[in-house]
Scaffold this motif. Structure first.
Motif, PDB file in Angstrom:
ATOM      1  N   THR A 229      34.551  68.789  72.734  1.00 44.43           N
ATOM      2  CA  THR A 229      35.152  70.073  72.387  1.00 44.43           C
ATOM      3  C   THR A 229      35.413  70.110  70.893  1.00 44.43           C
ATOM      4  O   THR A 229      36.046  69.204  70.344  1.00 44.43           O
ATOM      5  N   ASN A 231      37.124  72.080  67.749  1.00 47.73           N
ATOM      6  CA  ASN A 231      38.170  73.036  67.385  1.00 47.73           C
ATOM      7  C   ASN A 231      38.274  73.115  65.860  1.00 47.73           C
ATOM      8  O   ASN A 231      38.274  72.081  65.187  1.00 47.73           O
ATOM      9  N   PHE A 232      38.349  74.306  65.337  1.00 51.04           N
ATOM     10  CA  PHE A 232      38.637  74.469  63.915  1.00 51.04           C
ATOM     11  C   PHE A 232      39.220  75.855  63.679  1.00 51.04           C
ATOM     12  O   PHE A 232      39.142  76.724  64.549  1.00 51.04           O
ATOM     13  N   ARG A 233      39.799  76.041  62.529  1.00 49.82           N
ATOM     14  CA  ARG A 233      40.398  77.336  62.201  1.00 49.82           C
ATOM     15  C   ARG A 233      39.823  77.849  60.897  1.00 49.82           C
ATOM     16  O   ARG A 233      39.416  77.081  60.023  1.00 49.82           O
ATOM     17  N   VAL A 234      39.776  79.170  60.780  1.00 50.04           N
ATOM     18  CA  VAL A 234      39.304  79.830  59.565  1.00 50.04           C
ATOM     19  C   VAL A 234      40.398  80.781  59.098  1.00 50.04           C
ATOM     20  O   VAL A 234      41.070  81.419  59.907  1.00 50.04           O
ATOM     21  N   ASP A 235      40.589  80.852  57.774  1.00 48.44           N
ATOM     22  CA  ASP A 235      41.707  81.598  57.193  1.00 48.44           C
ATOM     23  C   ASP A 235      41.216  82.669  56.227  1.00 48.44           C
ATOM     24  O   ASP A 235      40.205  82.486  55.528  1.00 48.44           O
ATOM     25  N   VAL A 262      33.836  86.663  63.409  1.00 44.13           N
ATOM     26  CA  VAL A 262      35.295  86.743  63.467  1.00 44.13           C
ATOM     27  C   VAL A 262      35.770  87.954  62.677  1.00 44.13           C
ATOM     28  O   VAL A 262      35.111  88.402  61.733  1.00 44.13           O
ATOM     29  N   VAL A 269      44.559  84.360  60.402  1.00 49.48           N
ATOM     30  CA  VAL A 269      44.024  83.060  60.818  1.00 49.48           C
ATOM     31  C   VAL A 269      43.316  83.243  62.152  1.00 49.48           C
ATOM     32  O   VAL A 269      43.790  83.977  63.027  1.00 49.48           O
ATOM     33  N   ASN A 270      42.161  82.576  62.309  1.00 50.74           N
ATOM     34  CA  ASN A 270      41.435  82.576  63.577  1.00 50.74           C
ATOM     35  C   ASN A 270      41.152  81.143  64.000  1.00 50.74           C
ATOM     36  O   ASN A 270      40.823  80.279  63.159  1.00 50.74           O
ATOM     37  N   TYR A 271      41.284  80.885  65.293  1.00 52.67           N
ATOM     38  CA  TYR A 271      40.982  79.568  65.850  1.00 52.67           C
ATOM     39  C   TYR A 271      39.710  79.687  66.700  1.00 52.67           C
ATOM     40  O   TYR A 271      39.576  80.603  67.518  1.00 52.67           O
ATOM     41  N   ILE A 272      38.785  78.754  66.497  1.00 56.30           N
ATOM     42  CA  ILE A 272      37.498  78.766  67.208  1.00 56.30           C
ATOM     43  C   ILE A 272      37.356  77.470  67.984  1.00 56.30           C
ATOM     44  O   ILE A 272      37.578  76.379  67.445  1.00 56.30           O
ATOM     45  N   THR A 273      36.992  77.600  69.248  1.00 57.26           N
ATOM     46  CA  THR A 273      36.793  76.442  70.136  1.00 57.26           C
ATOM     47  C   THR A 273      35.503  76.629  70.917  1.00 57.26           C
ATOM     48  O   THR A 273      35.229  77.715  71.428  1.00 57.26           O
TER      49      THR A 273
END
Length: 332
Positions: A229, A231-235, A262, A269-273
């Motif tokens: 899995t 997981n990371f975030r983009v700002d 996105v 902030v967005n979280y992508i998994t």
């Protein structure tokens, strides 16, 4: 058009294919790759078309004429494969094989009469042979890659290399299946039945079944691999403006494995998994997330659009147990 003009068309086409192969290998000037390769295909096909008109039939009767189609479809298969998966060596491979067939024709062109035998005078004959030529080109590339992985490369094949073989075999088998269907329709029209199990048809079926078994084996292997899995975030660091439809992609060892879109609120902030199949990969791998990559130069912080991480994939073993009877006799 006759074989006397073949050397001129062949040299021009080979020069164009060679330029395209070199440009692809260097990985620069994509326009040159496509322009040179397609120009060579156009020149070579012009000779085939001229032969077709002068012979008043498709040039597929002799071995020399058959080699024309090999020489034409190998670069065509190469440029299609290159445009889909960007394998930089594929055009060099197709160029070398085409060069071999062209040289054979230059030294020994087999020229026979203009009239096809009655069994070959069918509208299904030309598509049957042409589709098979394309299938042979793709499966031949897969065979060369397999020889390299089995006997030349000293390390365990990487997943992307196995995927290359899989993709080539998938495309080749699809065209082989189509060619067999055309052949069955041709046989029905010429001899009154679709299939007769003569040696040629029997070995065609055996070859088709062999590649089908390979595809099912590889599919079964891929279904057994474990997933990880990611997981990371983009700002969005802009406090005042929102942004929509911003492209995001994830790359594993330089191969794109995920794409998405996105939307950002101001300073959002967005979280992508997502789940990633690691396949047969082992050891340390590089994974990279990119956002708005193609338009990054227009941003204030153009070096802040990607992040990399290292992950390690370890081999696992499947263990099985069997029941042991309590107080049973000792077995060494």
């Amino acid at each position: 058009m006759s074989w006397d003009q073949f050397v001129i068309f062949a040299i021009v086409a080979l020069l164009c294919w060679g330029i395209g192969a070199v440009a692809a290998w260097r990985g620069k000037r994509q326009w040159m790759v496509y322009t040179a390769t397609l120009a060579g295909l156009a020149v070579f096909f012009a000779f085939i078309l001229g032969m077709w008109i002068s012979l008043e039939r498709p040039p597929m009767r002799t071995m020399g004429e058959t080699r024309l189609w090999y020489s034409f479809f190998l670069p065509l298969a190469g440029i299609i494969t290159y445009s889909r998966w960007r394998y930089k060596w594929i055009l060099s491979f197709s160029f070398i094989l085409s060069l071999v067939f062209v040289c054979i024709n230059l030294f020994k062109p087999e020229i026979h009469n203009k009239t096809l035998m009655p069994a070959l005078q069918s509208p299904w004959f030309a598509p049957h042979v042409i589709v098979y030529m394309f299938a042979y080109a793709m499966l031949g590339a897969a065979a060369v890659m397999a020889v390299y992985l089995l006997w030349i490369k000293k390390k365990t094949p990487e997943e992307r290399e196995m995927e290359l073989c899989d993709n080539l075999v998938n495309v080749g088998l699809a065209f082989m299946t189509l060619g067999m269907l055309f052949g069955a329709l041709w046989a029905k029209e010429a001899w009154g039945h679709y299939w007769s199990w003569d040696p040629k048809e029997t070995w065609a079926a055996a070859t088709w079944l062999g590649y089908l078994c390979y595809i099912h084996f590889r599919m079964n292997r891929r279904q057994k691999v474990h997933k990880i899995t990611v997981n990371f975030r983009v700002d969005n660091w802009d406090r005042y403006n929102a942004y929509n439809n911003v492209p995001v992609s994830v790359w594993l060892n330089g191969v794109c494995v995920y794409t998405g879109i996105v939307d950002f609120h101001a300073y959002g902030v967005n979280y992508i998994t997502f789940d990633l199949n690691v396949g047969a990969l082992e050891g340390k791998q590089t994974i990279e997330a990119r956002i708005n990559w193609d338009d990054r130069a227009s941003e204030t912080r153009s070096n802040n659009n990607a992040v990399q991480a290292q992950l390690e994939v370890k081999k696992y073993s499947e263990l099985s147990t069997s029941a042991v009877t309590p107080s049973a006799d000792y077995i060494e």
